[in-house]
Enzyme design. Sequence first.
Site, PDB file in Angstrom:
ATOM      1  CG  HIS A  49      -2.110   0.759   1.086  1.00 47.99           C
ATOM      2  ND1 HIS A  49      -2.137   2.091   0.296  1.00 47.99           N
ATOM      3  CD2 HIS A  49      -3.520   0.682   1.447  1.00 47.99           C
ATOM      4  CE1 HIS A  49      -3.474   2.522   0.285  1.00 47.99           C
ATOM      5  NE2 HIS A  49      -3.939   1.780   1.122  1.00 47.99           N
ATOM      6  CD  GLU A  93     -11.920   1.111 -24.823  1.00 50.73           C
ATOM      7  OE1 GLU A  93     -12.506   0.452 -25.469  1.00 50.73           O
ATOM      8  OE2 GLU A  93     -12.007   2.390 -24.546  1.00 50.73           O
TER       9      GLU A  93
END
Length: 450
Positions: free
Chosen positions: A169, A394
């Site tokens: 993280h 995408e």
Amino acid sequence: MGAIYQEPPPLLQDLKVTIKDTSLVFPPQDTGRRTMFLSNIDQVLNFDVQTLHFFASHEDFPSHVVAEKLKTSFEKLLLPYDFLAGRLKMNTEAGRFEFDCNGAGAGFVVASSERRLEEVGDLVYPNPAFDQLIVKSLDILEKEDQPLCIIQVTSFKCGGFVMGISTNHATFDGISFKTFLENLAAVLADKPLAVIPCNDRQLLAARSPPHVAFPHPEMLKLNTALGQESNSQVFDLTKEALDFKVFQLTSGDIFNLKEKAKTDAEARVSGFNVVTAHVWRCKALSYDESNNKGQDLERVSTLLYAVNIRARLIPPLPASYAGNAVLTAYASAKCRDLKEGPLSRLVEMVREGAKRMNDEYAKSVIDWGEINKGFPNGEFLVSSWWKLGFDEVEYPWGYPKYSCPLVYHRKDIILLFPDTVDKNGVNVLVALPSKQMNKFQTLFHEFLSA
């Protein structure tokens, strides 16, 4: 009104995954060795986060092509994201974590499942078998030499596949991780980077000298040095038996909650604030008193939630900032107020918590961390993946069918996920002991219907 609670679907216990290849990937050219400073926000985030990105089959991209393209594109990304090929190290003299950008490599794993993607079932519901879709550490390396990022691509018999990514993280928050995904998609499509990442973590360094201008009840001071304390104070990885349930809020449910929370016709109520207020009320009032005398209405409940500070600082951080630029906001109230008070007041308290996070307050928190070394502290955390937009990225083979974190056994974190069908709806994932879960479910329905 939509379905309040989603009954758990039949879950596959074994995805029959076989690891085919495990390797290290390196930047295509020498990036030079350097040390990267990590901010006080990064310092407390030394734990791994795993995300899953499911894709349907595409005739132009069979599994072997996907794996090869992902590997070469990941290598190229290790130039602008050179720290991902480095290692997290403790600087004992400074008493701080830092990235050793040493080019030691990131992880890449190719796997296959004997299942078809449609056999996996509802991707929204957390499935323990999803653990097979993520490699969290590489057996070929020692414990202290583990990569900061590992990508596993697992193909299904139908041609669909899942990209499982494990990152420390300290590398990214949700916003910068989405940018990383956008850049991965761009490189996969042989396009320039969507965003050139800003890797200067000094932008969030504490002031010298540090100046704590506010009390910070949302923070807990450590009694030991940073790096010697487990992160269990932030996230309770409990061993007790927990029930997992997903509560669905449709766009219509959220609209109705917003209407209830309005103080006047012109008031704007955000979806996050109203959902968080609703969840806070249910979670606090489902708390199981150890003395079995019922709910203590004088007990104070403190809610924690993340706020992006990029645009709140003066001057603002670059939108392309590639580290962690979120701080923990809080709201506190007596259970009596949560039970009896109007929803509008609870929403206002959540809103005030975020509004409090202005430039001076954010810098005060960062400076507090410089002096005290500590973690966020509250009754529970609402972690929202609702609007991060991982499923809006995408790729050459299309958009993900679903993107989500791998879910853990934590009762002090409530997760908000986007819905696969109702794009303006949200799924609320709750893990609680059975008795508390029953109460939470009852309250969730009652407060929504009231």
